[in-house]
Design an enzyme around this catalytic site. Structure first.
Site, short mmCIF file in Angstrom:
data_model
loop_
_atom_site.label_atom_id
_atom_site.label_comp_id
_atom_site.label_asym_id
_atom_site.label_seq_id
_atom_site.Cartn_x
_atom_site.Cartn_y
_atom_site.Cartn_z
N SER A 161 -125.65 25.72 48.63
CA SER A 161 -126.48 26.88 48.32
C SER A 161 -125.64 28.17 48.39
CB SER A 161 -127.65 26.88 49.31
OG SER A 161 -128.77 27.50 48.75
N ASP A 271 -134.47 20.17 41.93
CA ASP A 271 -134.25 21.35 42.79
C ASP A 271 -134.97 22.56 42.19
OD1 ASP A 271 -133.29 23.46 44.28
OD2 ASP A 271 -131.22 22.75 44.31
N HIS A 299 -133.43 20.41 46.71
CA HIS A 299 -132.35 21.28 47.14
C HIS A 299 -131.52 20.68 48.28
CE1 HIS A 299 -130.35 25.09 47.00
NE2 HIS A 299 -130.67 25.43 48.24
#
Ligand SMILES: C[S@@+](CC[C@H](N)C(=O)[O-])C[C@H]1O[C@@H](n2cnc3c(N)ncnc32)[C@H](O)[C@@H]1O
Length: 705
Positions: A161, A271, A299
């Site tokens: 991320s 995601d 995710h």
């Protein structure tokens, strides 16, 4: 997007272990470890050796948690936004089966978060976690310093991320990239859009998150109040990246092109925090990247599919750990179940199709020239046609004046190529057009581009390609570049330019849809566009037709401008009056006659590969000069991906272009992004225009401070 908080329903692992080395106070934490590289060691339930260290770097005491500290290959792990090394990478650190005992997993708490909240050598002097627009780069440089302090000169990187975005910067930055042996990134994003800004705003208030998620994060950050404060700052930071005229939404767009280590991009297809388009984009822009998609993953693929994740990462790290470069490129999809890892075999080349390809190209252009597609269209739509939806050989013959037997042979080739359909009706062959041929190869269709196939591809490039072997060897061509070719042969300039017109008009409309800021009037109320190498003026004509008050200047070589003027003269007066021309060579940057800061947009469609690579930087410099602050450069062209593997049509076009412009640059987004940024443009973004064929690069001239 790009952070683990955007999806309030995100399922977090329940192994948030950060509190183990921190004493909680009412406002957060105080340090247990003060001196450089203080170590505490734990033998966790798996029997693996996991230690915690405090490392002083850039004036901050950073906390790292390390599995197998003595293993030979370090893997630096960068957590997501508002995450910490142990909260985000607990599986890698503590699972029995992680990435293999050769790897030392080093999970870092970013500055101001988790155990990295104090300045070095100062009693209880807290580090505020702030978010300047360069915070991803700052985190990257912090991480590199920590690794240096730990004594690691070379290592692999893993980022999730926001941590993936910092990892890209670490692998791209001139001061740190040499240390990076290979990289695994997942759940990262390359740019910020208006939609992301809306999504972040909607999650600014932590009460909008799921209770589980909020409580997990609050536990890590010392309570709800501090969590809300951190989330406010992070949200402002992300939005600033979008609003700031220097970054212009660029998280790591330009940096991607500078990464040259082998890279594995992993992504969960489902995601919603960071959509799959970011992973696809990132994998295409990093020269040596491969994309692997987990079809059911979201995710948190490293937590939800930990076993598969560890296998994929371990395999990749093993292949790259001796720093011998490997080529990874084929996007793969792995099963959602942990037992279902399956990768596609590389496709074998269709050697015969390639060898015979010229025959198909010629069949198409001859069929266009003698009007086969028009004939089938006219006959099949004729009222008195007895053969519903098609035409017989004899009916086609009445329109195409060629001997019957040869027409039959040509039709067979077209049928074999699927350009034409054949069926049998009452014992006779009936020919009809598939949708694509009806749309693109029939003159009366709006999407017809047969002129280009006949006038440019066949009449000009097909002929020039015969000399490709000589040109590749010696650089000799029948003319040296477009300038010499079109100066010497005005008819060639005319034919080339007319042939381009229809296809480019359609692409011009497509561009207006793709870049709504050109037509919506908010950003550029009276749009003024410079169309360098504008050819027939197709893009400018499309713009003047569609955008009220837009004013466009078409710049091209003298014999091309004559043709453009003829074409423009046929436009309605209110369109014509907003189009003007300049006859000038763009390959001669010293002879530039365009007023500085007088355009909102400078467009270069199919131009960057048309002039010598030596002249390209000067051209971009002139484009920068011509733009008003806040204006943008739009480059549209056949780009081969940075990894040099395709798309096929772009790669073949680049080769064909060598026969006109042997000194031209083989266009790749990374090379062009580099030239643009060197010439002062910011926030370069690369995206597909004609799928599988052309791409678009947009960059902005920063507004005055
Ligand atoms: C493939 S055409 C593209 C035309 C137009 N931009 C479009 O997309 O339809 C390439 C154009 O670049 C122009 N060009 C090539 N070299 C040039 C130069 N040195 N100065 C100005 N224009 C040039 C050619 O004349 C031609 O019109």
């Amino acid at each position: 997007m790009m952070n683990s908080i955007r999806n309030a329903s995100l399922q977090l692992t329940n192994r948030c272990l950060i509190t183990r080395n921190c004493q909680k106070k009412d406002d957060g934490y105080v340090r247990l470890f003060r001196s450089f590289c203080t170590t505490t060691s734990t033998n966790n339930k798996t029997g693996k050796n996991v230690v915690e260290k405090t490392v002083s770097a850039n004036g901050i005491d950073f906390q790292v948690t390390i599995r197998n500290p003595d293993a030979p290959y370090p893997l630096l792990c960068l957590p997501g936004a508002l995450g910490t090394g142990t909260s985000d990478f607990s599986n890698l650190l503590y699972d029995n089966e992680s990435v293999g005992d050769d790897f030392s997993v080093i999970a870092l708490d970013m500055r101001g978060l988790g155990g990295s909240q104090y300045k070095s050598n100062a009693e209880n002097d807290r580090v505020h976690r702030d978010y300047p627009t360069n915070f991803y780069i700052r985190d990257a440089l912090d991480a590199a310093k920590v690794m240096k302090a730990l004594g690691h000169e070379r290592y692999s990187l893993l980022g999730w991320s926001d941590g993936a975005n910092s990892a890209v910067h670490l692998a791209a930055h001139p001061d740190t990239k040499a240390a990076v042996n290979s990289m695994v990134i997942f759940g990262g994003g390359a740019y910020v859009s208006q939609d992301d800004v809306k999504a972040w705003e909607s999650l600014r208030d932590i009460n909008s998150w799921s209770k589980t998620h909020r409580d997990e994060k609050a536990k890590i950050h010392g309570g709800l109040e501090r969590l809300q404060m951190l989330n406010n700052d992070a949200t402002d930071g992300w939005i600033n990246i979008f609003q700031d005229s220097e970054t212009n939404g660029d998280i790591c767009l330009a940096a991607l092109h500078q990464v040259d280590c082998p890279t594995l991009v992993l992504h969960g297809k489902k995601d919603v925090v960071c959509e799959i388009k970011h992973a696809t984009y990132i994998a295409r822009q990093i020269p040596d990247a491969t994309l692997t998609v987990l079809p059911d993953g979201k995710h948190n693929i490293h937590q939800r599919y930990a076993t598969v994740f560890h296998e994929l990462v371990g395999e990749f790290l093993e292949q790259t750990m001796d720093s011998s470069r490997m080529t990874l490129s084929t996007p793969t999809t792995v099963g959602s179940g942990e037992d279902e890892v399956s990768k596609k075999n590389d496709d074998q080349p269709a050697i015969d199709d390639i060898a015979y390809g010229f025959m198909g190209s010629k069949a198409l252009s001859v069929a266009l020239k003698i009007g086969v597609f028009d004939a089938i269209d006219v006959v099949s739509k004729g009222e008195d046609n007895a053969v519903e939806g098609g035409a017989t050989l004899n009916q086609i013959l009445t329109h195409c004046k060629v001997p019957k037997e040869r027409l039959r042979t040509l039709l067979s080739a077209c049928v074999a190529l699927k350009l034409i359909n054949r069926r049998v009706l009452r014992g006779e062959d009936v020919f009809s057009l598939p949708e694509a041929s009806a749309e693109q190869l029939v003159k009366s269709s709006k999407r017809y581009w047969g002129d280009y196939i006949v006038g440019q591809v066949d009449a000009q490039f097909y002929v020039r390609m015969k000399d490709l072997d000589t040109t590749i060897l010696t650089g000799d061509t029948s003319s040296d570049g477009y300038e010499a070719w079109f100066d010497k042969d005005p008819d060639a300039a005319k034919r080339y330019t007319q042939a381009q017109h229809n296809g480019s008009l359609a692409t011009g409309y497509g561009l207006l849809k793709r870049l709504p800021e050109l037509s919506q009037g908010e950003k550029y109320p009276n749009l003024r566009m410079l169309d360098i190498g504008g050819g027939s003026g197709a893009f400018s004509i499309a713009t003047a037709r569609k955008v009220k008050d837009a004013d466009c200047v078409i710049l091209d070589l003298p014999n091309v401008i004559k043709v453009a003027e003829e074409i423009i003269s046929k436009e309605d007066e209110q369109v014509r009056n907003r189009l003007s021309t300049v006859a000038l060579s763009a390959a001669d940057p010293g002879n530039w006659m365009i007023e500085d800061e007088s355009f909102d947009v400078v467009l270069m469609s199919y131009v960057s590969g048309s002039i010598s690579s030596d002249a390209l930087s000067g051209l971009y410099q002139n484009a920068f000069r011509a733009l008003r602050p806040g204006g943008m450069v739009v480059i549209h062209d056949f780009f081969v991906d940075n990894n040099g593997e395709g798309p096929k049509k772009a790669a073949l076009w680049a080769l064909t272009h060598v026969t006109v412009n042997p000194e031209g640059m083989g266009l790749r987004p990374g090379r062009i992004v580099k030239l643009l940024t060197e010439n002062g443009l910011v926030g370069p973004k690369v995206e597909d225009m004609i799928p599988g064929t052309t791409q678009l690069i947009v960059a902005t001239k920063p507004k005055l401070a």
